[in-house]
Design an enzyme around this catalytic site. Structure first.
Site, PDB file in Angstrom:
ATOM      1  N   SER A 182       0.786  -1.238   0.000  1.00  0.00           N
ATOM      2  CA  SER A 182       0.000   0.000   0.000  1.00  0.00           C
ATOM      3  C   SER A 182       0.817   1.287   0.000  1.00  0.00           C
ATOM      4  CB  SER A 182      -0.957   0.015   1.192  1.00  0.00           C
ATOM      5  OG  SER A 182      -2.030  -0.870   0.970  1.00  0.00           O
ATOM      6  N   LYS A 185      -0.028   3.802  -2.683  1.00  0.00           N
ATOM      7  CA  LYS A 185      -1.085   4.816  -2.596  1.00  0.00           C
ATOM      8  C   LYS A 185      -0.543   6.247  -2.552  1.00  0.00           C
ATOM      9  CE  LYS A 185      -4.243   1.482  -0.610  1.00  0.00           C
ATOM     10  NZ  LYS A 185      -4.628   0.734   0.601  1.00  0.00           N
ATOM     11  N   SER A 239      -6.037   3.142   5.007  1.00  0.00           N
ATOM     12  CA  SER A 239      -5.470   2.407   3.867  1.00  0.00           C
ATOM     13  C   SER A 239      -6.545   1.666   3.085  1.00  0.00           C
ATOM     14  CB  SER A 239      -4.391   1.425   4.337  1.00  0.00           C
ATOM     15  OG  SER A 239      -3.573   1.015   3.256  1.00  0.00           O
ATOM     16  N   LYS A 362       2.965   6.516   5.024  1.00  0.00           N
ATOM     17  CA  LYS A 362       2.080   5.428   4.587  1.00  0.00           C
ATOM     18  C   LYS A 362       2.609   4.052   4.948  1.00  0.00           C
ATOM     19  CE  LYS A 362      -1.605   3.909   2.802  1.00  0.00           C
ATOM     20  NZ  LYS A 362      -1.499   2.831   3.809  1.00  0.00           N
TER      21      LYS A 362
END
Length: 410
Positions: A182, A185, A239, A362
């Site tokens: 992730s 992202k 997320s 993140k």
């Protein structure tokens, strides 16, 4: 008798003179060599400009002292040849010749830098200097050309970057391909912000059915209406893969200039745009296959490349503002009241891994990627980014704090 004494005296004087002369030469030579070694040691602490001046002065000195076999200098011979050539060329063409020579010299210098001749393990070489730096379109070979500190972390690959100075402070397998999970992202956020405004309205559609069944979610439902900023929060804080697909479909339809484009076509157009952004940033070891980072064949990055992406992301105020939040409450345009909690324990007070200087960015986690974390920290005028790829469940927090602390304390 007097003649004999005179001869003996002469021999002694000449002999002693030769001995003392040799000793003097060796002393001078030793002094010069010792001075050169000290200068080299000191050069490691000199600035880029200071080293450039030293190298330039050395080059000029070599030109003046080198001699040809007939006793004239190379510089003098070169001057004569250039003068003879100039006299044989019409005056109107002489400036062009000079411009070509300058351009040729510039091309040679740039090629040396490309080939790595301008850097070695200490940053200084006989040929010149290239200061290590990390930024969009920079060379990983040069950026990672540092004296790497001895730091123990669990992660398979990692990098620590000083955002203000644009320098790598630590790296471990930073150019080894890894799955991004992730952390992808961050690129999704960068691209969507180039396509639309934060207050644009998005209606969640069938694209959220494209996510994997075990995905992390923002728990969006088809038909809900919310803003781009709300979707960014749903993607970056809990997320949510569903939020990532909702943004990708919306952005893809803008790219295609077709509001009725089906979900798969729109998402694919958006992912193509993500890979265009990869090329724009000069990244050589990154390719995306989806907007949420879920494991897919042909999707990969490196700690170094993710560091570049993170440097771009931290510059965007709204990305930083969102990713440093512990939680976010939103009331959708369609009326739903939702609160999301961050998956990044570094910014969650009381999480057990809270780090007071952390400001985002993140998390990432998958079966192939392991546990990942792109984090940022700031203290006074210092700012750092740590990229941890393929670590352990607890290791990604500990690794990140270890690197960020090193940056702040050194």
């Amino acid at each position: 008798m007097k003649k004999t004494v005179f001869i003996i005296g002469t021999v002694l004087v000449v002999g002693l003179g030769a001995i003392f002369g040799t000793m003097l030469i060796k002393t001078i030579q030793y002094t010069i060599e010792e001075s050169a070694e000290k200068d080299l040691e000191k050069s490691q602490d000199l600035s880029y400009k200071e080293i450039s001046h030293i190298l330039q002065d050395k080059a000029n000195s070599n030109q003046k002292t080198d001699k040809t076999s007939n006793g004239t200098s190379y510089l003098e011979d070169s001057h004569r040849e250039n003068s003879d050539m100039a006299n044989s060329i019409p005056e109107s063409e002489r400036n062009r010749v000079g411009e070509k020579e300058i351009e040729s010299s510039r091309e040679f210098t740039e090629k040396n830098i490309e080939d790595g001749f301008y850097a070695n393990a200490d940053g200084l070489s006989a040929s010149g200097w290239e200061e290590p730096s990390v930024e969009a379109n920079s060379s990983p070979k040069i950026a990672l050309n540092i004296k790497n500190p001895s730091i123990s972390i669990d992660a398979e690959s990692a990098i620590l970057i000083d955002c203000k100075k644009g320098k790598v402070l630590y790296h471990k397998n930073a150019t080894t391909p890894v799955y991004p999970a992730s952390t992808t992202k961050l690129m999704t956020a960068l691209v969507i912000l180039e396509l639309c405004n934060l207050n644009d309205t998005v209606k969640v559609g069938e694209e959220i059915q494209l996510i994997a069944s075990d995905s992390s979610r923002a728990y969006l439902q088809e038909g809900e209406r919310l803003t781009v900023q709300m979707l960014l929060e749903g993607m970056l804080i809990p997320s949510g893969n569903d939020a990532a697909y909702a943004l990708a479909a919306h952005g893809g339809r803008i790219i295609l200039k077709d509001k009725s484009a089906d979900a798969k076509r729109a998402v694919n157009a958006f992912v193509d745009k993500m890979n265009e952004k990869v090329k724009e940033l000069g990244l050589k070891d990154t390719h995306f296959k989806n907007p949420d980072g879920y494991d897919a064949e042909g999707q990969y990055t490196t700690a170094y490349d993710m560091g570049i992406i993170s440097l771009e992301a931290i510059k965007v105020d709204i990305i930083r503002e969102i990713t440093e939040k512990e939680r976010a409450r939103n009331i959708f345009l369609s009326g739903e009241d939702v609160t999301w909690k961050s998956t990044n324990k570094l910014v969650v007070n009381g999480s057990g891994a809270f780090y007071k200087y952390a400001i985002g960015l993140k998390t990432g986690s998958s079966s192939l990627a392991g546990r990942c974390l792109v984090s940022a920290a700031e203290k006074e005028d210092k700012q750092f980014i740590s990229v941890i790829m393929n670590s352990t469940a607890s290791g990604r927090w500990e690794d990140s704090i270890t690197l960020l602390k090193y940056g702040i304390e050194h």
